[in-house]
Design a protein around this motif. Structure first.
Motif, PDB file in Angstrom:
ATOM      1  N   LYS A 196     -25.576 -35.374  20.758  1.00 54.46           N
ATOM      2  CA  LYS A 196     -26.710 -34.646  21.333  1.00 54.46           C
ATOM      3  C   LYS A 196     -27.054 -33.402  20.498  1.00 54.46           C
ATOM      4  N   ASN A 197     -26.136 -32.997  19.649  1.00 55.07           N
ATOM      5  CA  ASN A 197     -26.370 -31.872  18.739  1.00 55.07           C
ATOM      6  C   ASN A 197     -27.029 -32.406  17.473  1.00 55.07           C
ATOM      7  N   PRO A 198     -28.269 -32.004  17.169  1.00 49.83           N
ATOM      8  CA  PRO A 198     -28.973 -32.553  16.001  1.00 49.83           C
ATOM      9  C   PRO A 198     -28.228 -32.356  14.680  1.00 49.83           C
ATOM     10  N   ALA A 199     -27.302 -31.425  14.650  1.00 48.03           N
ATOM     11  CA  ALA A 199     -26.577 -31.147  13.410  1.00 48.03           C
ATOM     12  C   ALA A 199     -25.363 -32.044  13.219  1.00 48.03           C
ATOM     13  N   TRP A 200     -25.153 -33.030  14.091  1.00 46.30           N
ATOM     14  CA  TRP A 200     -23.921 -33.814  14.007  1.00 46.30           C
ATOM     15  C   TRP A 200     -23.734 -34.535  12.679  1.00 46.30           C
ATOM     16  N   PRO A 201     -24.784 -35.096  12.044  1.00 48.66           N
ATOM     17  CA  PRO A 201     -24.534 -35.767  10.756  1.00 48.66           C
ATOM     18  C   PRO A 201     -24.016 -34.800   9.689  1.00 48.66           C
ATOM     19  N   ARG A 202     -24.509 -33.566   9.717  1.00 47.43           N
ATOM     20  CA  ARG A 202     -24.050 -32.576   8.747  1.00 47.43           C
ATOM     21  C   ARG A 202     -22.568 -32.268   8.955  1.00 47.43           C
ATOM     22  N   LYS A 203     -22.141 -32.215  10.201  1.00 46.16           N
ATOM     23  CA  LYS A 203     -20.735 -31.963  10.502  1.00 46.16           C
ATOM     24  C   LYS A 203     -19.863 -33.114  10.001  1.00 46.16           C
ATOM     25  N   VAL A 204     -20.344 -34.341  10.163  1.00 44.31           N
ATOM     26  CA  VAL A 204     -19.589 -35.500   9.678  1.00 44.31           C
ATOM     27  C   VAL A 204     -19.462 -35.467   8.162  1.00 44.31           C
ATOM     28  N   ARG A 205     -20.569 -35.198   7.473  1.00 39.64           N
ATOM     29  CA  ARG A 205     -20.531 -35.165   6.004  1.00 39.64           C
ATOM     30  C   ARG A 205     -19.575 -34.079   5.500  1.00 39.64           C
ATOM     31  N   ALA A 206     -19.579 -32.945   6.183  1.00 41.11           N
ATOM     32  CA  ALA A 206     -18.665 -31.869   5.780  1.00 41.11           C
ATOM     33  C   ALA A 206     -17.219 -32.305   5.958  1.00 41.11           C
ATOM     34  N   HIS A 207     -16.936 -33.015   7.041  1.00 37.06           N
ATOM     35  CA  HIS A 207     -15.570 -33.486   7.295  1.00 37.06           C
ATOM     36  C   HIS A 207     -15.134 -34.502   6.245  1.00 37.06           C
ATOM     37  N   LEU A 208     -16.050 -35.365   5.838  1.00 35.59           N
ATOM     38  CA  LEU A 208     -15.701 -36.414   4.872  1.00 35.59           C
ATOM     39  C   LEU A 208     -15.595 -35.893   3.449  1.00 35.59           C
ATOM     40  N   GLY A 209     -16.205 -34.763   3.170  1.00 33.43           N
ATOM     41  CA  GLY A 209     -16.059 -34.143   1.855  1.00 33.43           C
ATOM     42  C   GLY A 209     -16.468 -35.033   0.689  1.00 33.43           C
ATOM     43  N   GLY A 210     -17.599 -35.687   0.810  1.00 38.98           N
ATOM     44  CA  GLY A 210     -18.083 -36.521  -0.283  1.00 38.98           C
ATOM     45  C   GLY A 210     -17.797 -38.006  -0.106  1.00 38.98           C
ATOM     46  N   ARG A 211     -16.905 -38.364   0.808  1.00 36.45           N
ATOM     47  CA  ARG A 211     -16.683 -39.781   1.108  1.00 36.45           C
ATOM     48  C   ARG A 211     -17.829 -40.321   1.961  1.00 36.45           C
ATOM     49  N   HIS A 212     -17.981 -41.634   1.945  1.00 42.46           N
ATOM     50  CA  HIS A 212     -19.009 -42.280   2.751  1.00 42.46           C
ATOM     51  C   HIS A 212     -18.366 -43.160   3.817  1.00 42.46           C
ATOM     52  N   ALA A 213     -19.110 -43.398   4.870  1.00 43.39           N
ATOM     53  CA  ALA A 213     -18.661 -44.357   5.878  1.00 43.39           C
ATOM     54  C   ALA A 213     -18.668 -45.760   5.270  1.00 43.39           C
ATOM     55  N   THR A 214     -17.711 -46.578   5.681  1.00 42.53           N
ATOM     56  CA  THR A 214     -17.669 -47.972   5.228  1.00 42.53           C
ATOM     57  C   THR A 214     -18.160 -48.931   6.307  1.00 42.53           C
ATOM     58  N   VAL A 215     -18.119 -48.512   7.580  1.00 48.94           N
ATOM     59  CA  VAL A 215     -18.584 -49.369   8.668  1.00 48.94           C
ATOM     60  C   VAL A 215     -19.069 -48.507   9.829  1.00 48.94           C
ATOM     61  N   VAL A 216     -20.186 -48.927  10.419  1.00 43.67           N
ATOM     62  CA  VAL A 216     -20.701 -48.323  11.644  1.00 43.67           C
ATOM     63  C   VAL A 216     -20.660 -49.386  12.724  1.00 43.67           C
ATOM     64  N   PHE A 217     -19.931 -49.096  13.815  1.00 42.06           N
ATOM     65  CA  PHE A 217     -19.855 -50.000  14.971  1.00 42.06           C
ATOM     66  C   PHE A 217     -20.908 -49.538  15.972  1.00 42.06           C
ATOM     67  N   ASP A 218     -22.008 -50.257  16.072  1.00 38.72           N
ATOM     68  CA  ASP A 218     -23.174 -49.744  16.785  1.00 38.72           C
ATOM     69  C   ASP A 218     -23.519 -50.554  18.026  1.00 38.72           C
ATOM     70  N   GLY A 219     -23.282 -49.955  19.186  1.00 44.19           N
ATOM     71  CA  GLY A 219     -23.731 -50.536  20.437  1.00 44.19           C
ATOM     72  C   GLY A 219     -24.782 -49.682  21.104  1.00 44.19           C
ATOM     73  N   VAL A 220     -25.355 -48.730  20.358  1.00 43.33           N
ATOM     74  CA  VAL A 220     -26.265 -47.745  20.931  1.00 43.33           C
ATOM     75  C   VAL A 220     -27.691 -47.919  20.440  1.00 43.33           C
ATOM     76  N   GLY A 221     -27.869 -48.033  19.108  1.00 49.03           N
ATOM     77  CA  GLY A 221     -29.207 -48.134  18.545  1.00 49.03           C
ATOM     78  C   GLY A 221     -29.924 -46.798  18.536  1.00 49.03           C
ATOM     79  N   GLY A 222     -31.247 -46.847  18.321  1.00 47.08           N
ATOM     80  CA  GLY A 222     -32.064 -45.644  18.367  1.00 47.08           C
ATOM     81  C   GLY A 222     -31.771 -44.662  17.242  1.00 47.08           C
ATOM     82  N   ASP A 223     -32.053 -43.385  17.516  1.00 49.28           N
ATOM     83  CA  ASP A 223     -31.897 -42.352  16.494  1.00 49.28           C
ATOM     84  C   ASP A 223     -30.440 -42.176  16.077  1.00 49.28           C
ATOM     85  N   VAL A 224     -29.503 -42.355  17.014  1.00 49.87           N
ATOM     86  CA  VAL A 224     -28.094 -42.226  16.654  1.00 49.87           C
ATOM     87  C   VAL A 224     -27.719 -43.268  15.606  1.00 49.87           C
TER      88      VAL A 224
END
Length: 326
Positions: A196-224
């Motif tokens: 619900k916090n629009p800044a959440w993707p930025r927080k994830v990228r900071a945590h990963l430190g340059g790594r990328h996600a390898t899989v997204v398990f998506d049961g939600v759809g939409g903007d998320v």
């Protein structure tokens, strides 16, 4: 017996807790004294007259619910005697009837509940757990994996977080609000963020430190889903098994060519293989729970409060698998 019946399609208030005749098992069937009945998001769509992936709507009046656990208290002609008195769990298939004190089903659908599980946990694994096992067939998780899991506080999300952590993956769990993110963190996610916090993707990228996600398990759809897919690196997978964020009745899931894969239905069953793919996935799920590798989260409501359970599920006010207890 008491059951919850739907006499007209519409809002949750149309679910009525009332006395009905006890069901009688037919040839090859058993009757289960229900101790826990699963509530699925699809149940809320059916209640409103939207059939979703099912071939047709149930005839009214109907007793909703397709997942039950309890004790076998009666046998139909030809049903194996050994089931009488057993603690069992079963998915009823397309036939409704779960929101009740008694339910009937074919003996071939039964699984004996492992001694380590209670009735509500067994119901969670026969439905939500089965689906989770099916989804995981499409993911190769290991120490180098980075899994992003929207709705990580839900029934499937809870199990996906646990499985991915067991496999050594880095797990990013998304949930709505501080209470749910706290549950995701307690469940073992490396990072739990509030979508619900629009800044959440930025927080994830900071945590990963340059790594990328390898899989997204998506049961939600939409903007998320859109934001989560943007976190994937080359060769990443977007596994789609629902789009609750947009409503089960509207449009379809968010898909990206070459990245997204829808994994429910025939695709999932084809991957499971065997003479009875559904049963194969159910057995896997129950085994994972019985041996302590997966622990389902359960939110319990009294059977008489089925309408409240539906409202909570529709408003995303639940965590884990929603279960009714007579």
């Amino acid at each position: 017996m008491y059951a919850v019946r739907l006499h007209a399609f519409g809002p949750a208030e149309n679910l009525v807790h009332e006395r009905v005749e006890d069901p009688v098992p037919g040839p090859g069937q058993v009757r289960i004294a229900v101790r826990a009945a699963g509530v699925h998001l699809l149940d809320t769509a059916l209640r409103e007259g939207v059939r979703g992936p099912l071939p047709e709507l149930p005839a009214l009046p109907t007793v909703p619910g397709r997942e039950v656990a309890g004790v076998v208290d009666a046998l139909g002609a030809g049903a194996p005697d050994g089931w009488l008195g057993k603690r069992v769990v079963a998915h009823l298939g397309h036939a409704p009837g779960g929101y009740a004190e008694l339910a009937v089903t074919d003996a071939g659908r039964l699984h004996e509940i492992p001694g380590t599980l209670d009735f509500a946990q067994a119901v969670a694994m026969i439905g939500t757990g089965r689906t989770t096992m099916g989804i995981l067939q499409f993911a190769e998780l290991g120490p180098g994996s980075v899994a992003v899991i929207p709705a990580a506080a839900g029934g499937i999300g809870t199990l996906l977080v646990q499985y991915a952590k067991n496999a050594g993956a880095t797990v990013i769990g998304l949930a709505g609000g501080p209470e749910k993110t706290a549950r995701v963190e307690a469940n073992g996610a490396d990072l739990a963020v509030d979508y619900k916090n629009p800044a959440w993707p930025r927080k994830v990228r900071a945590h990963l430190g340059g790594r990328h996600a390898t899989v997204v398990f998506d049961g939600v759809g939409g903007d998320v889903a859109r934001e989560a897919v943007a976190l994937l690196g080359p060769g990443g997978k977007h596994l789609v098994f629902g789009w609750s964020g947009e409503g089960l009745r509207d449009g379809g899931p968010y898909l990206v060519d070459g990245v997204s894969e829808q994994v429910l239905g025939p695709v999932m069953l084809g991957r499971a293989g065997g003479p009875d793919p559904m049963r194969t996935l159910e057995l896997r799920a129950l085994t994972e729970a019985a041996e302590g590798r997966l622990t389902p989260a359960v939110q319990r409501f009294p059977l008489a409060e089925a309408a409240a359970a539906h409202r909570a599920l529709e408003s995303r006010g639940t965590t884990g698998k929603v279960v009714l207890e007579p």
